[in-house]
Enzyme design. Structure first.
Site, mmCIF file in Angstrom:
data_model
loop_
_atom_site.group_PDB
_atom_site.id
_atom_site.type_symbol
_atom_site.label_atom_id
_atom_site.label_comp_id
_atom_site.label_asym_id
_atom_site.label_seq_id
_atom_site.Cartn_x
_atom_site.Cartn_y
_atom_site.Cartn_z
ATOM 1 N N ASP A 201 0.986 -1.157 -0.152
ATOM 2 C CA ASP A 201 0.130 0.063 -0.032
ATOM 3 C C ASP A 201 0.765 1.289 0.091
ATOM 4 O O ASP A 201 1.775 1.384 0.776
ATOM 5 C CB ASP A 201 -0.921 -0.074 1.183
ATOM 6 C CG ASP A 201 -1.980 0.963 1.246
ATOM 7 O OD1 ASP A 201 -2.810 0.892 0.269
ATOM 8 O OD2 ASP A 201 -2.053 2.001 2.096
ATOM 9 N N GLU A 265 1.580 -0.583 -4.830
ATOM 10 C CA GLU A 265 0.748 0.576 -5.285
ATOM 11 C C GLU A 265 1.640 1.697 -5.584
ATOM 12 O O GLU A 265 1.633 2.607 -4.786
ATOM 13 C CB GLU A 265 -0.119 0.754 -4.164
ATOM 14 C CG GLU A 265 -1.155 1.710 -4.793
ATOM 15 C CD GLU A 265 -1.994 2.652 -3.600
ATOM 16 O OE1 GLU A 265 -3.157 3.127 -3.885
ATOM 17 O OE2 GLU A 265 -1.438 2.522 -2.461
HETATM 18 C C1 GLC Z 1 -4.194 3.097 -0.617
HETATM 19 C C2 GLC Z 1 -5.323 2.155 -0.501
HETATM 20 C C3 GLC Z 1 -6.561 2.953 -0.037
HETATM 21 C C4 GLC Z 1 -6.403 3.640 1.453
HETATM 22 C C5 GLC Z 1 -5.152 4.197 1.266
HETATM 23 C C6 GLC Z 1 -4.721 4.694 2.868
HETATM 24 O O1 GLC Z 1 -4.473 3.953 -1.551
HETATM 25 O O2 GLC Z 1 -5.675 1.621 -1.649
HETATM 26 O O3 GLC Z 1 -7.694 2.028 -0.177
HETATM 27 O O4 GLC Z 1 -7.516 4.342 1.852
HETATM 28 O O5 GLC Z 1 -3.911 3.572 0.588
HETATM 29 O O6 GLC Z 1 -4.199 3.258 3.305
#
Ligand code: GLC
Ligand code: CA
Length: 529
Positions: A201, A265
């Site tokens: 993440d 991500e």
């Molecule tokens: C990432 C996740 C999202 C979350 C954010 C904070 O972007 O995909 O769902 O709210 O991180 O953890």
């Protein structure tokens, strides 16, 4: 398919666990529910599943606010059930990846409870603390991704702490060697249990500028998300020092056989920045989400441009990722295709035949669309605090397994945690028995990919094609041609056979010299050698 590179040639599938299948009638999807539906995943032919957060959490951000990194959220199951899921999935050729959230914890995590207790706390420097400016205002101009200042004042110690997301999600201090060591242990804890890897993440965000410099204003070149916040995150995120962390993680992951897979991500604006996350010598993340592709318009030229640039800037060892839906950005059949079925088929064909690893989002295979969620039913904190439009619930609603009340997701008398869409008109059971359905198209494309080396690992080369269309060649023998325009079109083509067309009635057709495509049609062809 080699065991060591399964993640390059295979297809991955994201499961938003709370919405996949509820096994105990509390309206919330759970790990047992996934176990009960492994048949579907095996039948579909996916090679791996990424589970959205499974760890204990007060659920302000549905698991993206972790309060314990070595356990399972009681709503979803327990460690023993997760172990069983890993083993049973593995016996069907499916590997399990977890979502790891290293950028921040929940404010309920014992580390933060300790850290905020006093300036002298043992874990104080596990988080990012700073003194106010002389006028009492926050230490710098950083804004939270979810809106408002990224700093929260803690009266007991007179300092601010950093939160790039909700106030209840304090950012960890990745300059701390203790934080680094702890997460390396967490990686090993899960890899030792047979977890195949992690989706990381906010992978681009872990390290913050050491001196907490202000971020500059956004410019017109920035992604919509950055323009919305009004500032370009070059100091609060996206620091080059983050790469050191992934070099260390990669060494840990590669020590396993097969190696643990690290998927970032990596929400960075430029493809050159994205390429950097693979490491300068293939020594960082294995796979990185391509946000410029996700954010591209649903337009043949726009998508082709991102793919060509990706192919051009990636070093030869870097393997692209193609995805179009996720739990933050919603479902592509709505976002890209405005609910138009032909567009959904076109996009699935694209995702599954480009050079790289496709990530499907649960429900993509049946063309599930976003489900409107009424004002009073919003469950996403972002939707509650900002505006229901900003909320992400519409792309997170329960999987539509059949046309029953409860959609096969939960019991007919149970109120699901989020509303169920129109399962009567779109569900797995009905599409499964319809040879012409989107579901069978998706499955057949996955199967074709599996048995066709060019589709798994062949090179990508764009072919000349008329405006509004896109055609490319994979390796020596496969051509994919798609018409994303409202006009009939033809393109010159060597003699070939249609292996799969979005309009299934054309499967098996012989093409000689010219391929004709109706509006919004696409085809995968095998060249006659
Ligand atoms: C990432 C996740 C999202 C979350 C954010 C904070 O972007 O995909 O769902 O709210 O991180 O953890
Ligand atoms: Ca449940």
């Amino acid at each position: 398919m080699s065991d060591r590179t399964w993640w390059r040639e295979g297809v991955l599938y994201q499961i938003y666990v709370r919405s996949f299948a509820d096994s105990n009638g509390d309206g919330i999807g759970d790990l047992r529910g996934i176990l009960d539906h492994l048949d579907h995943l095996e039948w579909l032919g996916v090679d791996g599943i990424w589970l959205s957060p499974t760890m204990p959490s007060p659920n302000l951000d549905w698991g993206y606010d972790v309060s314990e990194y070595r356990d399972v959220h009681p709503d979803l199951g327990d460690l023993a059930t997760l172990d069983r899921l890993v083993a049973e999935a593995r016996s069907r050729g499916i590997r399990v990846l977890l979502d790891l959230v290293p950028n921040h914890t929940s404010d309920q995590h014992p580390w933060f409870v300790d850290a905020r207790s006093s300036k002298e706390a043992v874990r104080r420097d596990w988080y990012v603390w700073a003194d106010p400016r002389p006028d009492g205002s926050p230490p710098n101009n950083w804004v939270s991704v979810f809106g408002g200042p990224a700093w929260e004042f803690e009266p007991s110690s007179g300092q601010y702490f950093l939160h790039n997301f909700l106030t209840e999600q304090p950012d960890l201090n990745w300059w701390s060697e203790d934080v680094r060591g702890e997460f390396e242990d967490i990686l090993r804890f899960w890899l030792d249990r047979g977890i195949a890897g992690f989706r990381i993440d906010v992978a681009h965000g872990l390290v913050k500028d050491r001196t907490l410099r202000d971020d500059p204003p956004a410019t017109d070149d920035d992604l919509a998300d950055v323009r919305r916040l009004g500032q370009r995150p070059v100091h609060k995120m996206n620091r080059p020092e983050v790469h050191e962390i992934y070099q260390r993680w990669r060494a840990i992951a590669d020590a396993y056989d097969p190696p643990g897979v690290l998927v970032g991500e990596t929400c960075v604006p430029g493809l050159d920045q994205l390429a950097r996350f693979y490491g300068t010598s293939d020594d960082e993340l294995h796979l990185c989400f391509n946000f410029p592709f996700i954010f591209a318009d649903f337009d043949a030229e726009a998508l082709r441009k991102v793919v060509e640039e990706t192919e051009a800037v990636f070093p030869s060892s870097a393997w692209p990722v193609w995805t179009a839906s996720n739990h933050d950005l919603g479902r592509f059949p709505t976002r890209w295709c405005g609910g138009r079925e032909a567009g959904t088929r076109w996009a699935l064909m694209t995702l599954l035949t480009l050079r790289g690893t496709p990530f499907l989002y649960y429900g993509d295979e049946i063309g599930m669309t976003n489900v409107p969620v009424a004002e009073g039913e919003v469950r996403d904190t972002v939707g509650v605090r900002l505006s229901s439009e900003a909320g992400r619930d519409p792309g997170r609603t329960p999987m539509q397994w059949n046309a029953d009340r409860g959609a096969g997701f939960t019991g007919s008398e149970v109120r699901p945690w989020l509303p169920i869409g129109d399962a009567g008109s779109r569900n797995v059971a009905e599409q499964r028995s319809d040879r012409g359905s989107t579901l069978n198209l998706c499955r057949d494309l996955i199967a074709l990919r599996r048995r066709t080396p060019e589709l798994r690992s062949g090179t990508y080369r764009s072919l000349p094609s008329p405006p509004g269309t896109w055609a490319w060649r994979r390796g020596a023998g496969i051509v994919v041609a798609l018409n994303l325009s409202d006009e009939d079109t033809t393109m010159p083509l060597e003699p070939a056979t249609i292996l799969i067309a979005t309009d299934r009635r054309r499967d098996g057709e012989q093409v000689r010299g010219e391929l004709a495509l109706d509006p919004w049609q696409g085809a995968v062809l095998g060249l006659s050698s």
